[in-house]
Design an enzyme around this catalytic site. Sequence first.
Site, PDB file in Angstrom:
ATOM      1  N   HIS A 270      -5.614 -22.419   2.420  1.00  0.00           N
ATOM      2  CA  HIS A 270      -4.843 -22.439   3.676  1.00  0.00           C
ATOM      3  C   HIS A 270      -4.223 -23.808   3.960  1.00  0.00           C
ATOM      4  O   HIS A 270      -3.590 -23.977   4.992  1.00  0.00           O
ATOM      5  CB  HIS A 270      -5.696 -22.031   4.896  1.00  0.00           C
TER       6      HIS A 270
ATOM      7  N   HIS B  36      -8.201 -10.251  -3.325  1.00  0.00           N
ATOM      8  CA  HIS B  36      -7.096  -9.831  -2.448  1.00  0.00           C
ATOM      9  C   HIS B  36      -5.772 -10.411  -2.920  1.00  0.00           C
ATOM     10  O   HIS B  36      -5.713 -11.515  -3.483  1.00  0.00           O
ATOM     11  CB  HIS B  36      -7.377 -10.193  -0.990  1.00  0.00           C
TER      12      HIS B  36
ATOM     13  N   ASP C  45      -6.563 -19.509  -3.134  1.00  0.00           N
ATOM     14  CA  ASP C  45      -6.975 -18.370  -2.296  1.00  0.00           C
ATOM     15  C   ASP C  45      -5.924 -17.286  -2.349  1.00  0.00           C
ATOM     16  O   ASP C  45      -5.126 -17.143  -1.455  1.00  0.00           O
ATOM     17  CB  ASP C  45      -7.210 -18.868  -0.872  1.00  0.00           C
TER      18      ASP C  45
ATOM     19  N   ASP D  53      -3.063 -10.859  -0.860  1.00  0.00           N
ATOM     20  CA  ASP D  53      -2.277 -11.544   0.170  1.00  0.00           C
ATOM     21  C   ASP D  53      -2.669 -13.014   0.300  1.00  0.00           C
ATOM     22  O   ASP D  53      -3.719 -13.456  -0.180  1.00  0.00           O
ATOM     23  CB  ASP D  53      -2.402 -10.836   1.529  1.00  0.00           C
TER      24      ASP D  53
ATOM     25  N   GLU E 178     -13.162 -14.965  -5.045  1.00  0.00           N
ATOM     26  CA  GLU E 178     -12.765 -16.014  -4.098  1.00  0.00           C
ATOM     27  C   GLU E 178     -13.124 -17.380  -4.699  1.00  0.00           C
ATOM     28  O   GLU E 178     -14.037 -17.485  -5.508  1.00  0.00           O
ATOM     29  CB  GLU E 178     -13.516 -15.836  -2.768  1.00  0.00           C
TER      30      GLU E 178
ATOM     31  N   GLU F 169      -6.246  -9.298   3.619  1.00  0.00           N
ATOM     32  CA  GLU F 169      -7.557  -9.933   3.763  1.00  0.00           C
ATOM     33  C   GLU F 169      -7.500 -11.073   4.768  1.00  0.00           C
ATOM     34  O   GLU F 169      -8.473 -11.371   5.442  1.00  0.00           O
ATOM     35  CB  GLU F 169      -8.053 -10.468   2.417  1.00  0.00           C
ATOM     36  N   GLU F 170      -6.328 -11.733   4.859  1.00  0.00           N
ATOM     37  CA  GLU F 170      -6.209 -12.956   5.652  1.00  0.00           C
ATOM     38  C   GLU F 170      -5.903 -12.696   7.129  1.00  0.00           C
ATOM     39  O   GLU F 170      -5.536 -13.608   7.863  1.00  0.00           O
ATOM     40  CB  GLU F 170      -5.109 -13.859   5.066  1.00  0.00           C
TER      41      GLU F 170
END
Lengths: 375, 375
Positions: free
Chosen positions: A352, A78, A110, A80, A173, A144-145
């Site tokens: 994150h 992904h 990520d 984003d 990932e 995705e997030e």
Amino acid sequence: MSHADIRSPQPLDLSGDVADLTRALMDIESVSGGEGPLADAVWEALSGLDGLELARNGDTILARTSLGRAERVMLAGHLDTVPLPTTPGARGTVPAAVEDGVIYGRGATDMKGGVAVQLAVAGMIGRGELNPNRDVTFVFYDHEEVSADLSGFGRLVESHGELLGADFGILLEPTNGVVEGGCNGTIRLEARTTGTAAHSARAWMGENAIHRGARVLTRLAEHEPQTVRVEGLDYRESLNAVRIAGGTAGNVIPDSMTIEINYRFAPSKSPAEAEEYVRGVLGDAIGEGCELVVTDAAAGARPGLTHPAAASFVEAVGGEPLPKYGWTDVARLSALGIPAVNFGPGDALLAHTDDEHVAEDAVRRCLEAMTAWLS
Amino acid sequence: MSHADIRSPQPLDLSGDVADLTRALMDIESVSGGEGPLADAVWEALSGLDGLELARNGDTILARTSLGRAERVMLAGHLDTVPLPTTPGARGTVPAAVEDGVIYGRGATDMKGGVAVQLAVAGMIGRGELNPNRDVTFVFYDHEEVSADLSGFGRLVESHGELLGADFGILLEPTNGVVEGGCNGTIRLEARTTGTAAHSARAWMGENAIHRGARVLTRLAEHEPQTVRVEGLDYRESLNAVRIAGGTAGNVIPDSMTIEINYRFAPSKSPAEAEEYVRGVLGDAIGEGCELVVTDAAAGARPGLTHPAAASFVEAVGGEPLPKYGWTDVARLSALGIPAVNFGPGDALLAHTDDEHVAEDAVRRCLEAMTAWLS
């Protein structure tokens, strides 16, 4: 950053060091909903390559070879990221910074390191430097997030499902460069108790909804989570109350309470079987005055390591495959009938965080493993 | 209602039917914080009477006879009401309305019927129609229906404590014309559990604070509330979780939870003994990772029915005295060393409702009982 910079970021160079490419991707902010500039840059870079069929849906991009190979693999990631940190001085932000061979910034783990590996492989194929032994489908997707229904991968299944077939999938990932097979499923339930309100000075005129939920909590607290072996991997489950709320005032016997429960279940179970399992654990704690309602469920994904393509991938990458505990989009691939694993650079526990980072060498090693397998 | 009406309500007539006086009091809105106009009217009415010493603190008024009697009784009541109903057509509002001998309106039971009885007794004494066998202290106070620290009675203790001595007290809160002795105490506690946050997909890395509170809820749910006999009255206790909250997100192992507990305890127990009792019930559910904290406590009041003045009052009023379960300001009198009972017209269960009402005859009977006892 000037307006011109935003509209025309430096073109991505797919032929250089994949660590530099990672940093270039990180310099283009792409918080969920704002993936446009990064998707444009990826599209532009892919458009300059030979032998790739391209498709786009919003900020989701698909690129595929058509070499007539016996097998096809999908490499997915992904575009984003979660929002930038708000803590002053946090390094997990935009633009990226390199220090002692480590790249700091939002998306480092990520998962722009993984996306850089995807793009580097595409570049090598497009420039004729890599003649892959399998056809390859690349998917770069948005959203995705955030809420699952916004997923660009989900939209792509709707709009270009016919282009998505593959024998095996790799989601890049972060897994610290180890193969993590499949993923646990997740189901959310609410145990909702009801009672009768009354003044707390005359409690016997009411029925206490919070007391009624005591047995639900006891069953959850006493429950021993299982570990389930699926295709040789040990999936550790967990069953937890994650939120609880009840009562209206300090002098009123509460007439309702809600216990939110999250069960992470092995990929050998369906969501329906997961619900059945939770009902079994709670037993007669559910009944009159306490109902159990499923609010959300997503199946897991079996690791698929018995598939020949997966086995050869594990052999090429080396190391002992591990189970993936968190739910990832490998479950979407699994739902399409594509066995899939997680494999990418960086530590998932840094995702994150304010200190998100990835080692340059980790990205390079991931690319090496991927090209070795595809050669 | 015109501006002139608000500033100059009809003077209160203390010499007529006490039911009419109740209605006149109800026509003057006096939601907590807005007692001014009603306090002014009460002050004006009392000022016109002979033989009463008056004092005032804000909207709290004290009036006392000085007849040199061997005993002194206090008649106390609050002037404020809870807010007016917001439901269209609700009858528990302002102004009052009479239908078939029943007065409907805000304050009908809580407690302008009782205040009317107080004022009528004062009027009869002031006009020489009643030569009381005991000296009488009347207290009319503000801010009863709100936070205890705003109580006008509390302020009066501070500013005019020397005028407040009495051998016996009657609080004219609604008891349906039955003597309700003393009141239960109330203590609020919080059981606070702590844990360690973690992603719910890797629950074993955390400690679940909600699960940790299961034993607290179980002990509360299994507890059989006691009934405690105090001076011949059976005080029914209750022990309840009244509010619960914990957890931060659907995918995070919760690191804290709070269970708010309310224990209504018999007046034979002090707040410290009440806390000890709760700790005994919870036992080892309190300990590492779960602390118990007292947030608020108010002692109850013993019924004091063994006091001669009380005994003669019960005899004059007739009927079997009952215990009072809810906390009332008799506890403030008790704290001053004044044994006190609740006795007033109206049904306490109608207090604060949209349909608040009181029978005219109930107010009249209450006045008759009071004057019979004082004659």
